[in-house]
Scaffold this motif. Structure first.
Motif, PDB file in Angstrom:
ATOM      1  N   PRO A 150      59.511 -52.881 -11.261  1.00  0.00           N
ATOM      2  CA  PRO A 150      58.894 -51.710 -10.752  1.00  0.00           C
ATOM      3  C   PRO A 150      60.125 -50.641 -10.310  1.00  0.00           C
ATOM      4  CG  PRO A 150      57.527 -53.340  -9.428  1.00  0.00           C
ATOM      5  CD  PRO A 150      58.854 -54.018 -10.291  1.00  0.00           C
ATOM      6  N   ASP A 151      61.332 -51.381  -9.886  1.00  0.00           N
ATOM      7  CA  ASP A 151      62.286 -50.622  -9.626  1.00  0.00           C
ATOM      8  C   ASP A 151      63.146 -49.946 -10.786  1.00  0.00           C
ATOM      9  OD1 ASP A 151      63.221 -53.173 -10.082  1.00  0.00           O
ATOM     10  OD2 ASP A 151      64.274 -53.365  -8.184  1.00  0.00           O
ATOM     11  N   LEU A 152      62.823 -50.793 -11.922  1.00  0.00           N
ATOM     12  CA  LEU A 152      63.637 -50.300 -13.257  1.00  0.00           C
ATOM     13  C   LEU A 152      63.107 -48.905 -13.698  1.00  0.00           C
ATOM     14  CD1 LEU A 152      65.956 -50.890 -15.263  1.00  0.00           C
ATOM     15  CD2 LEU A 152      64.112 -51.992 -16.722  1.00  0.00           C
ATOM     16  N   ASP A 153      63.182 -48.046 -12.980  1.00  0.00           N
ATOM     17  CA  ASP A 153      62.304 -46.648 -12.929  1.00  0.00           C
ATOM     18  C   ASP A 153      63.607 -45.633 -13.208  1.00  0.00           C
ATOM     19  OD1 ASP A 153      60.955 -44.014 -12.718  1.00  0.00           O
ATOM     20  OD2 ASP A 153      59.742 -44.699 -11.436  1.00  0.00           O
ATOM     21  N   ALA A 154      63.672 -44.708 -14.077  1.00  0.00           N
ATOM     22  CA  ALA A 154      64.629 -43.582 -14.171  1.00  0.00           C
ATOM     23  C   ALA A 154      64.685 -42.684 -13.000  1.00  0.00           C
ATOM     24  CB  ALA A 154      64.707 -42.978 -15.496  1.00  0.00           C
ATOM     25  N   LYS A 155      63.533 -42.550 -12.257  1.00  0.00           N
ATOM     26  CA  LYS A 155      63.604 -41.592 -11.360  1.00  0.00           C
ATOM     27  C   LYS A 155      63.988 -42.244 -10.006  1.00  0.00           C
ATOM     28  CE  LYS A 155      59.540 -39.079 -13.248  1.00  0.00           C
ATOM     29  NZ  LYS A 155      59.040 -40.168 -14.677  1.00  0.00           N
ATOM     30  N   ARG A 156      63.993 -43.467  -9.883  1.00  0.00           N
ATOM     31  CA  ARG A 156      64.478 -43.894  -8.784  1.00  0.00           C
ATOM     32  C   ARG A 156      65.816 -43.699  -8.501  1.00  0.00           C
ATOM     33  NH1 ARG A 156      60.761 -48.532  -7.277  1.00  0.00           N
ATOM     34  NH2 ARG A 156      62.296 -49.069  -5.557  1.00  0.00           N
ATOM     35  N   ARG A 157      66.050 -43.759  -7.292  1.00  0.00           N
ATOM     36  CA  ARG A 157      67.694 -43.500  -6.682  1.00  0.00           C
ATOM     37  C   ARG A 157      67.961 -44.603  -5.565  1.00  0.00           C
ATOM     38  NH1 ARG A 157      67.859 -41.742 -11.006  1.00  0.00           N
ATOM     39  NH2 ARG A 157      68.533 -40.048 -11.668  1.00  0.00           N
ATOM     40  N   ASP A 158      67.747 -45.824  -5.725  1.00  0.00           N
ATOM     41  CA  ASP A 158      67.829 -46.912  -4.797  1.00  0.00           C
ATOM     42  C   ASP A 158      69.616 -46.939  -4.893  1.00  0.00           C
ATOM     43  OD1 ASP A 158      65.183 -47.369  -3.794  1.00  0.00           O
ATOM     44  OD2 ASP A 158      65.274 -48.305  -5.894  1.00  0.00           O
ATOM     45  N   PRO A 159      69.898 -47.703  -3.881  1.00  0.00           N
ATOM     46  CA  PRO A 159      71.590 -47.927  -3.558  1.00  0.00           C
ATOM     47  C   PRO A 159      72.008 -48.871  -4.881  1.00  0.00           C
ATOM     48  CG  PRO A 159      70.375 -48.032  -1.467  1.00  0.00           C
ATOM     49  CD  PRO A 159      69.250 -48.038  -2.454  1.00  0.00           C
TER      50      PRO A 159
END
Length: 210
Positions: A150-159
């Motif tokens: 789920p975190d392989l999302d171009a919109k995500r900006r996790d550290p």
């Protein structure tokens, strides 16, 4: 200079010894990025004085890892894990197995860690290591799949987004999926606010050349 948790563990030692061990751990922490071999000397000294303290073994393991002493790092982190009964630095341990030429053990270690309560960043690091191990074994598509989530999302900006996107792009490129790789290198470049990767350059090199 030491974390409160480290200080707490060192309180189990005689006061004078705790101060000596604490100073060497602090020195190791200061030098670990710039002079890892020198940092490891400090960590080894602390271990020699307080080998029964889990945090000391943990610090020695992490310092050995930064110094490229893979077998020592793995041994120390295993000892720390036994002492503390915690999740340990499983991603670092798996990476040590890779570095020692045992990618299958890295994958197995990740399987064993599935029931552990890993922090989100360590879980991502473990996926990156597993992808590398799959790649070492020639399982290129499996390496790509290992990074999906789920975190392989171009919109995500996790550290960890830039690092995750970069690893995904790199493995796509290794699998011959060049067009997708370019896309994800560009995503990594956009997420890399600190310019820690060469994602933009990789995208350019892989892109169509006029």
């Amino acid at each position: 200079m030491l974390d409160p948790e480290v200080k707490q563990e060192l309180r189990g030692l005689p006061k004078g010894l705790a101060e000596i061990v604490g100073r060497h751990l602090a020195a190791a922490g200061m030098l670990i990025d710039s002079e890892p071999e020198f940092a490891l000397e400090h960590a080894r000294y602390a271990r020699a004085k307080a080998a029964r303290v889990g945090v000391v073994r943990e610090a020695t393991g992490l310092t050995a890892y930064h110094a490229g002493e893979w077998a020592e790092a793995l041994s120390e982190l295993r000892a720390a894990r036994r002492m503390t009964h915690g999740a340990g630095h499983v991603a670092v341990m798996a990476d040590c197995e890779r570095a020692l030429g045992r990618p299958e053990r890295a994958v197995e270690l990740a399987r064993e860690a599935q029931g552990l309560a890993l922090s989100p960043d360590e879980a991502v690091e473990l996926r990156i290591v597993v992808a590398g191990a799959r790649r070492d074994m020639g399982q290129l598509e499996a390496a790509v799949v290992a990074l999906q989530g789920p975190d392989l999302d171009a919109k995500r900006r996790d550290p960890w987004s830039a690092r995750l996107f970069y690893a995904y792009a790199d493995n796509l490129a290794a699998a011959g999926r060049t067009e997708e790789a370019v896309k994800w290198f560009l995503n990594a470049a956009q997420a890399d606010d600190d310019n820690e990767t060469d994602a933009a350059e990789r995208a350019f090199d892989l892109g169509p050349q006029d």
